[in-house]
Design a protein around this motif. Structure first.
Motif, short mmCIF file in Angstrom:
data_model
loop_
_atom_site.label_atom_id
_atom_site.label_comp_id
_atom_site.label_asym_id
_atom_site.label_seq_id
_atom_site.Cartn_x
_atom_site.Cartn_y
_atom_site.Cartn_z
N PRO A 91 16.59 -4.36 -4.06
CA PRO A 91 15.34 -3.67 -4.42
C PRO A 91 14.38 -4.63 -5.12
N LEU A 92 13.10 -4.47 -4.82
CA LEU A 92 12.09 -5.25 -5.52
C LEU A 92 11.77 -4.61 -6.87
N PHE A 93 11.68 -3.29 -6.88
CA PHE A 93 11.40 -2.54 -8.10
C PHE A 93 12.53 -1.55 -8.37
N GLN A 94 12.77 -1.24 -9.62
CA GLN A 94 13.74 -0.22 -9.98
C GLN A 94 13.03 1.14 -10.02
N PRO A 95 13.65 2.17 -9.44
CA PRO A 95 13.02 3.49 -9.48
C PRO A 95 12.87 3.98 -10.91
N GLY A 96 11.84 4.82 -11.14
CA GLY A 96 11.66 5.43 -12.44
C GLY A 96 12.71 6.49 -12.70
N PRO A 97 12.71 7.07 -13.89
CA PRO A 97 13.74 8.06 -14.24
C PRO A 97 13.75 9.28 -13.32
N GLU A 98 12.61 9.60 -12.69
CA GLU A 98 12.54 10.75 -11.78
C GLU A 98 12.77 10.34 -10.33
N GLY A 99 12.91 9.05 -10.08
CA GLY A 99 13.05 8.58 -8.70
C GLY A 99 14.45 8.81 -8.16
N ARG A 100 14.54 9.19 -6.91
CA ARG A 100 15.82 9.37 -6.23
C ARG A 100 15.75 8.67 -4.87
N VAL A 120 12.23 7.60 -3.12
CA VAL A 120 11.47 6.46 -3.64
C VAL A 120 10.88 5.66 -2.49
N SER A 121 10.04 4.69 -2.82
CA SER A 121 9.42 3.86 -1.78
C SER A 121 10.42 2.85 -1.23
N PRO A 122 10.15 2.27 -0.06
CA PRO A 122 11.06 1.26 0.51
C PRO A 122 11.33 0.08 -0.40
N LEU A 123 10.38 -0.25 -1.27
CA LEU A 123 10.57 -1.40 -2.15
C LEU A 123 11.45 -1.08 -3.36
N GLU A 124 11.84 0.18 -3.51
CA GLU A 124 12.70 0.57 -4.62
C GLU A 124 14.14 0.81 -4.19
N ARG A 125 14.49 0.31 -3.03
CA ARG A 125 15.87 0.45 -2.55
C ARG A 125 16.28 -0.84 -1.84
N GLY A 126 17.60 -1.08 -1.81
CA GLY A 126 18.12 -2.23 -1.09
C GLY A 126 18.02 -1.99 0.41
N HIS A 127 18.00 -3.09 1.17
CA HIS A 127 17.80 -2.92 2.61
C HIS A 127 18.71 -3.85 3.42
N ASP A 171 0.82 -1.21 0.00
CA ASP A 171 0.00 0.00 0.00
C ASP A 171 0.86 1.26 0.00
N LEU A 172 1.96 1.24 0.75
CA LEU A 172 2.84 2.40 0.78
C LEU A 172 3.47 2.65 -0.60
N HIS A 173 3.84 1.55 -1.25
CA HIS A 173 4.46 1.68 -2.58
C HIS A 173 3.46 2.24 -3.59
N GLU A 174 2.21 1.80 -3.51
CA GLU A 174 1.21 2.18 -4.50
C GLU A 174 0.40 3.41 -4.10
#
Length: 738
Positions: free
Chosen positions: A468-477, A442-449, A57-60
């Motif tokens: 990371p589960l997902f790769q950030p988009g081009p605007e993600g930091r 980015v969301s927690p799922l877009e970074r390593g932990h 839910d946090l990611h979406e």
């Protein structure tokens, strides 16, 4: 689940609380279809709590910010990353150039400690500000633990951890591990671990002003008046040290100050403290005798003890009790971790600071710095009080101090008057709505932990990395990328020109990233090739190849090898703590019983399993169910004050007033009322739709910024004096709250 071209399974550690539960996340394409516990995780063994489901839910979440935002006279507008970072750096630099370095403050919130990148690179930005006005959630939480560890063991993170899986007697004071999932005691599936103590014929004793979820499953629950735990602990020490003989241990030859503590405890027999604590003298004697007679015992105290006027005394006396009963650094007692990424005893570049005390003081009230930080309780006054050194700008990282620090309305007024504020945060919340710029990661799922902090606080030595589960988009930091970019710009502005050396450093750190730092730390840590040259030591590659995590074994006696005091001895009687007992005596004089003043009640907080402070209330699955923002009141107090279950009451403290539904229950002791922490999402101008629908009220609209543990400066939320009366319309239902 069988893998196909579109389905996959991802294993990771949940980073939404301290428990480090292993997760199995199932996906179809890029959509999460299920989150459940990972049965193969050697630490959590398939357990998962409701918070883990919130990762999806946090990611979406459509309310989560995905682009930098600038506040304008007509509302918020999107801005590019380069423009936002340039503007933030220029305005911070301008404030410091005109008013001095200390005119810019920083505040770091709780989520930073759950973030590998911020744990590794966050200090870079704080150091780049070169300001003494550093604040964080530490001083509204666990600062007494860190100060006591610094005084006694020489390092603020040498924190004793209950050896939960082997103890026979667990004394819990001011803590509710079933709701917190541990708290400075990382222990997934805490219910099963507590039950296991009882199943091996051990005992669980809970001392708390409220019959908490943990107290409900305990062998014994004992009510205690808020703020008097230090007296109860001194009475236990009186029985152990004065009426009995302390138990010898392998640490006996390394103790400094035992006789001084014995003499101190001599003046606090159980009969002396019983009128103040509300705990019968014989009950205290029974606990002390049981503690001495049990081969493996441990005392553990948390928020209820840390967040009171004598928080440092409480945490010190717990350590002393565990030590003199032979239970410090002993199997089944209070032990110390040996984490794979060792921020205590590892190589200097990886290690966090040992700590410090009193190197400078706050400008207005003169409270001391601890570990390089000033107490959050003074943040507002440092903004509002005119004069040289006044805070005029603020940088926040993942913090919501309007809801999480005392006297929130005063802090709101202070934020409104700042010259500039920038927030690294994914939400427009009660604090960030005051910012000029919001820089969302980015969301927690877009970074390593990797849990840098909680492996240090774990009841078992383990290690686990989650890619990371997902790769950030081009605007993600990622947070760390924003931190380094802002730090780089500030350094260049300070020099007045681009610096080749600074540019090369920035480029090198950006190439490394937190994963490379983690890999170096693992290789040079106690399980890496540095100490295991003849076999394959621990590394990031090995953790990547072990997606369920690596079990490094139970805690082992290791304090003598990790001790960092100058004389390599355990300091049982640090002078500042010994001296602070005078304040305790004066507050609770002998022969005088505690009586409420003018009908006042004492307000305490509470926590729910589905909460983690204020930052998960925009998830529908975590805020559903019965309303949580209710005022627990004892039946006798309700009858005396004319309060009715389910009907609104007005609660007033020195700093504020709220209206809240009443819940009449004998789960709180007489003279005590309880409100949950972290709510109050009624402020205008925020961007969290679900949180606003379940707004509740903020406990910190009542807590007092003047109430602190004077030794550490930690906020004293626990035991706030309040008055309670029925709302003006008797019998009318209260405003719905969650």
């Amino acid at each position: 689940m069988s893998a196909t071209a579109t389905s996959r399974v991802h294993f990771r550690t949940c980073n939404l609380c301290e428990a480090m539960c292993g997760l199995r996340i199932e996906l179809e394409g890029e959509k999460i279809t299920a989150i459940r516990g990972d049965d193969e995780d050697p630490f959590s063994r398939g357990h998962v709590c409701p918070k883990a489901l919130a990762l999806k839910d946090l990611h979406e979440d459509p309310d989560r910010l995905r682009h930098p935002m600038r506040r304008t006279a007509t509302g918020w507008e999107r801005v590019s990353w380069d423009d936002a970072l340039d503007e933030a750096a220029k305005r911070i630099h301008a404030v410091q150039k005109e008013h001095g370095r200390d005119a810019v403050a920083s505040y770091l919130g709780n989520p930073n400690v759950h973030n590998l990148g911020n744990m590794v690179f966050g200090p870079e930005l704080v150091r780049a500000l070169r300001s003494r006005n550093r604040f964080s959630a530490t001083s509204v939480d666990q600062l007494p633990h860190q100060l006591v560890s610094y005084f006694m063991f020489g390092h603020q993170l040498l924190t004793p951890i209950p050896d939960l899986d082997r103890t026979q007697y667990l004394l819990v004071m001011g803590a509710n591990p079933l709701a917190s999932n541990g708290s400075l005691m990382t222990a997934p599936d805490i219910r099963a671990r507590l039950r296991a103590i009882q199943q091996r014929d051990g005992k669980l004793i809970v001392v708390d002003p409220r019959r908490t979820e943990s107290a409900a499953i305990a062998d014994s629950h004992i009510f205690i008046r808020p703020g008097t735990d230090a007296l109860a602990l001194l009475a236990l020490l009186h029985v152990v040290l004065v009426e009995n003989t302390p138990r010898a241990s392998h640490l006996a030859a390394h103790l400094e100050g035992l006789e001084a503590v014995r003499e101190l405890a001599r003046d606090f027999p159980p009969e002396r403290v019983a009128p103040h604590t509300g705990v019968p003298a014989e009950t205290l004697r029974g606990i002390a005798r049981d503690f001495l007679s049990t081969e493996q015992a441990v005392c553990y105290g948390r928020m209820g003890l840390s967040t009171q006027p004598f928080g440092s005394l409480c945490q010190w006396l717990i350590n002393v009790l565990n030590t003199v009963t032979g239970n410090l650094d002993r199997q089944g007692g209070a032990m110390f971790t040996q984490p794979a990424f060792d921020v205590v005893g590892g190589p200097k570049p990886m290690a966090l600071g040992r700590g410090s005390y009193g190197r400078w003081k706050s400008r207005v009230r003169g409270l001391p710095e601890v570990g390089g930080e000033l107490p959050a309780a003074v943040l507002a006054e440092e903004m509002l009080t005119p004069g040289e050194g006044r805070i005029r700008a603020l940088v926040t990282m993942a913090g919501n101090p309007v809801l999480s620090t005392p006297n929130g309305p005063q802090l709101e007024r202070a934020l409104e008057g700042l010259d500039f504020m920038v927030s690294l945060d994914p939400y427009l919340n009660e604090t960030t709505r005051h910012a000029n710029l919001i820089l969302p990661p980015v969301s927690p799922l877009e970074r390593g932990h990797y849990d840098v902090a909680f492996h240090v606080l774990s009841v078992r030595n383990t290690a686990k990395y989650s890619p990371p589960l997902f790769q950030p988009g081009p605007e993600g930091r990622q947070d760390w990328q924003v931190v380094l970019a802002l730090q780089h710009r500030l350094e260049n502005l300070r020099r007045g020109r681009p610096s080749l050396r600074q540019t090369l450093k920035y480029q090198a750190l950006t190439r490394m990233g937190p994963e490379r730092v983690l890999d170096i730390g693992l290789r040079m840590g106690p399980y890496g090739a540095r100490f295991h040259p003849l076999r394959d030591g621990l590394s990031l590659a090995k953790l990547r190849a072990s997606p369920h995590g690596v079990d490094l074994g139970p805690l082992q006696p290791c304090l003598l090898g990790r001790l960092q005091t100058k004389d390599r001895r355990i300091q049982l009687a640090p002078a500042p703590l010994m001296a602070d007992v005078r304040r305790l005596r004066e507050t609770f004089p002998e022969g005088a019983a505690c009586e409420p003043r003018d009908g006042e009640l004492l307000l305490i907080g509470r926590r729910h399993l589905r909460d983690n402070n204020s930052w998960m209330h925009n998830v529908a699955g975590l805020v559903k169910g019965k309303p949580r923002c209710t005022l627990m009141v004892h039946p006798e107090d309700a009858s005396r004050l004319g309060l009715v279950d389910g009907v609104a009451a007005v609660v007033t403290s020195r700093v504020g007033e709220v209206t809240v539904p009443v819940a009449v229950t004998d789960d709180v002791m007489r003279g005590v009322v309880s409100l949950p922490h972290g709510y109050g999402h009624r402020r205008q101008g925020t961007g969290q739709r679900i949180a606003a629908e379940h707004a509740g009220i903020s406990q910190n609209d009542l807590t007092d910024d003047r109430a602190v543990d004077l030794l550490s400066g930690n906020a004293a939320f626990n035991g706030t004096p309040v008055k309670v009366k029925p709302a003006e319309a008797p019998g009318a239902p209260a405003t719905p709250a969650a």
